[in-house]
Enzyme design. Structure first.
Site, short mmCIF file in Angstrom:
data_model
loop_
_atom_site.label_atom_id
_atom_site.label_comp_id
_atom_site.label_asym_id
_atom_site.label_seq_id
_atom_site.Cartn_x
_atom_site.Cartn_y
_atom_site.Cartn_z
N LYS A 227 -3.07 1.03 6.84
CA LYS A 227 -4.23 1.70 6.26
C LYS A 227 -4.38 3.13 6.81
O LYS A 227 -4.97 3.98 6.18
CB LYS A 227 -5.50 0.91 6.54
C1 LIG Z 1 -4.30 -3.93 3.57
C2 LIG Z 1 -3.09 -4.58 4.09
C3 LIG Z 1 -2.13 -5.15 3.23
C4 LIG Z 1 -2.29 -5.21 1.73
O1 LIG Z 1 -2.20 -3.95 1.11
P1 LIG Z 1 -2.80 -3.74 -0.35
O2 LIG Z 1 -2.71 -2.28 -0.60
O3 LIG Z 1 -4.23 -4.21 -0.28
O4 LIG Z 1 -2.00 -4.54 -1.30
C5 LIG Z 1 -1.00 -5.72 3.79
N1 LIG Z 1 -0.82 -5.73 5.14
C6 LIG Z 1 -1.72 -5.21 5.99
C7 LIG Z 1 -1.48 -5.29 7.46
C8 LIG Z 1 -2.89 -4.61 5.51
O5 LIG Z 1 -3.78 -4.10 6.37
#
Ligand SMILES: *Cc1c(COP(=O)(O)O)cnc(C)c1O
Length: 488
Positions: free
Chosen positions: A109
């Site tokens: 993120k």
């Molecule tokens: C948010 C997240 C995901 C999923 O990503 P999306 O964009 O919501 O599909 C996968 N792995 C981790 C560690 C995340 O924080």
């Protein structure tokens, strides 16, 4: 350049789309015509992450000036990541692992939440406004958003998480965040209560008009904001450039990206890269919550099913909001058709796409799912064979990449450091620890150099935020944050 997935409002510029976040008709902002935005692959091969970012942002952020973009890039990426590469790639077994977790909070993120606050800050300056960000979190997003918005001009942030409902590491990450404009509150209740509480704040008339009087808009750092999606396009190009440079592929050769998916933001960014000219195909990797796997195989999206809590919590999602953007393109930008599917989803929890849309979908996307046992086994096997520790989310993707057909070269997106989820990782590798901090230090012992510094020093940091409140008191926390932001 931007319009909504559900009606042909606008077009509006990138700044306005970033400020609004969600379109007034409930749709998401999209760029209907990307034909003039193609990226010349030859041009990017020798460029680094920031240089590729500049090319992508100049194409997609139509009303940002070059100097504004340069300033955003400098603030977002300089010194914030452990590694100047931002998104390094390494070969592990038959796959290339794209490590997206070298940012300040050790999860992917960060790649977007270091940039979104900068883009929002510029958009606010142009509009002569300030923004108060309100976010409910089940763990990862909250810290990444706090870290991204900390002391960014014209902004402040309040994060709400369920008391006792996030991991000790996630709680400590949030409670130790520095910044004059950041606040975080534990809510008595579960994640849904926190989320519902935040939704109510956004539609609270009194609060909105109080914010308004102070020149402040209430906004969210949610992954539906186009300003959070665009920064994720870059690592698809930077990884492709790496593969060409290292001789793994020839320029123009196709690559399969396997993406651990929840809200469909990460893999959708890959689809945008494809629309901009990247020769890529995608495998969507789901955990036991396999609503997307079913959709890609059958063309039927059906959220009426049991919800499972898994060891990859950031993928525990039954409504993948960003899928709406993919539907928009597969349906040839027919916003009425999108609106009708979304109405079905709202009314019946379910919708179905027609055969021709389904074959378009399947020409680019495959999918697979992994149960808890397979995820654990993958962590163990990859460690035993290659001395490489995957986190629980990345292990889902690695396992799916193993199971599916693919192009000659396969890239697996790794979305979190294993040190962020040490209990589940250690349980898979060695044994069950009751205490997360003990699991973290045991994992550190395995490979001391690999632990992100921010996590190895975390337990010693002073706690700066410790408020536990009831849902009824969320409103007061926002009024106080408005007063504080008005005076900053
Ligand atoms: C948010 C997240 C995901 C999923 O990503 P999306 O964009 O919501 O599909 C996968 N792995 C981790 C560690 C995340 O924080």
């Amino acid at each position: 350049m931007y319009t909504s997935t559900r009606s042909s409002i606008g077009p509006i510029g990138a700044k306005e789309a970033i400020l609004q976040g969600l379109a007034a008709d409930g749709g998401l902002f999209v760029m209907p015509d990307l034909s003039s935005c193609s990226i010349d692959l030859e041009e990017i091969i020798d460029k680094d992450f920031s240089e590729i970012a500049r090319i992508v942002y100049l194409k997609l952020l139509d009303d940002f000036s070059e100097s504004e973009i340069d300033e955003c890039i400098e603030k977002a990426y300089s010194g914030t990541f452990e590694n100047d590469e931002i998104a390094p790639i390494r070969q592990v077994g038959d796959h290339y692992i794209l490590e997206l977790w070298h940012g300040p909070t050790s999860a992917f993120k960060d790649v977007a939440l270091t940039m979104l606050p900068q883009l929002l800050s510029k958009s606010l300056q142009s509009a002569g406004k300030k923004a108060l960000i309100l976010t409910a979190t089940s763990g990862d997003t909250g810290k990444a958003a706090m870290s991204g918005f900390a002391d960014v001009k014209g902004t402040a942030i309040c994060v709400y998480y369920p008391h006792g409902g996030v991991s000790p590491i996630q709680e400590k990450q949030m409670s130790t965040q520095i910044g004059k404009n950041v606040d975080v509150f534990a809510i008595r209740g579960n994640f849904d209560d926190a989320q519902r509480g935040v939704k109510e704040l956004f539609v609270n008339n009194e609060l909105n008009s109080y914010a308004n009087q102070n020149g402040i808009v209430l906004s969210s750092a949610n992954s539906i904001n186009i300003g959070r999606l665009i920064p994720q396009i870059i690592y698809y190009f930077s990884s492709y450039a790496y593969l060409v440079k290292s001789g793994a592929i020839k320029l123009g050769e196709a690559v399969t990206y396997t993406v651990p998916t929840g809200n469909f933001g990460d893999v959708l960014a890959g689809y945008y890269a494809h629309k901009l000219g990247l020769p890529a195909r995608f495998s969507v990797a789901a955990n036991k919550n396999n609503v997307l796997d079913d959709f890609i195989k059958t063309g039927i999206y059906d959220r009426n099913r049991e919800f499972f809590k898994t060891m990859s919590p950031s993928m525990d999602i039954l409504i993948s909001s960003n899928l709406e953007r993919l539907l928009y393109y597969l349906l040839d930008c027919d916003s009425n058709a999108v609106a009708s599917l979304m109405a079905d989803l709202k009314t019946y929890g379910k919708y179905e796409i027609d055969e021709s849309t389904k074959s378009k979908l399947q020409s680019l996307f495959t999918s697979g799912t992994t149960n808890e046992d397979e995820t654990s086994k993958t962590i163990k096997e990859v460690y035993d064979s290659f001395n490489y520790v995957l986190d629980t989310h990345s292990a889902v993707a690695y396992n799916v990449a193993q199971k599916l057909n693919r192009d000659k070269v396969s890239v697996v997106l790794s979305t979190a450091s294993p040190y962020k989820f040490p209990q589940a990782v250690m349980k898979s590798l060695y044994k069950d620890f009751d205490d997360e901090w003990e699991a973290l230090s045991a994992l550190e012992d395995i490979n001391p150099d690999a632990c992100p510094k921010a996590l190895s020093s975390l337990s010693a940091l002073p706690t700066l935020h410790d408020s536990v409140i009831d849902q009824e008191n969320m409103c007061d926390t926002v009024s106080r944050a408005i007063d504080k932001l008005a005076s900053l």
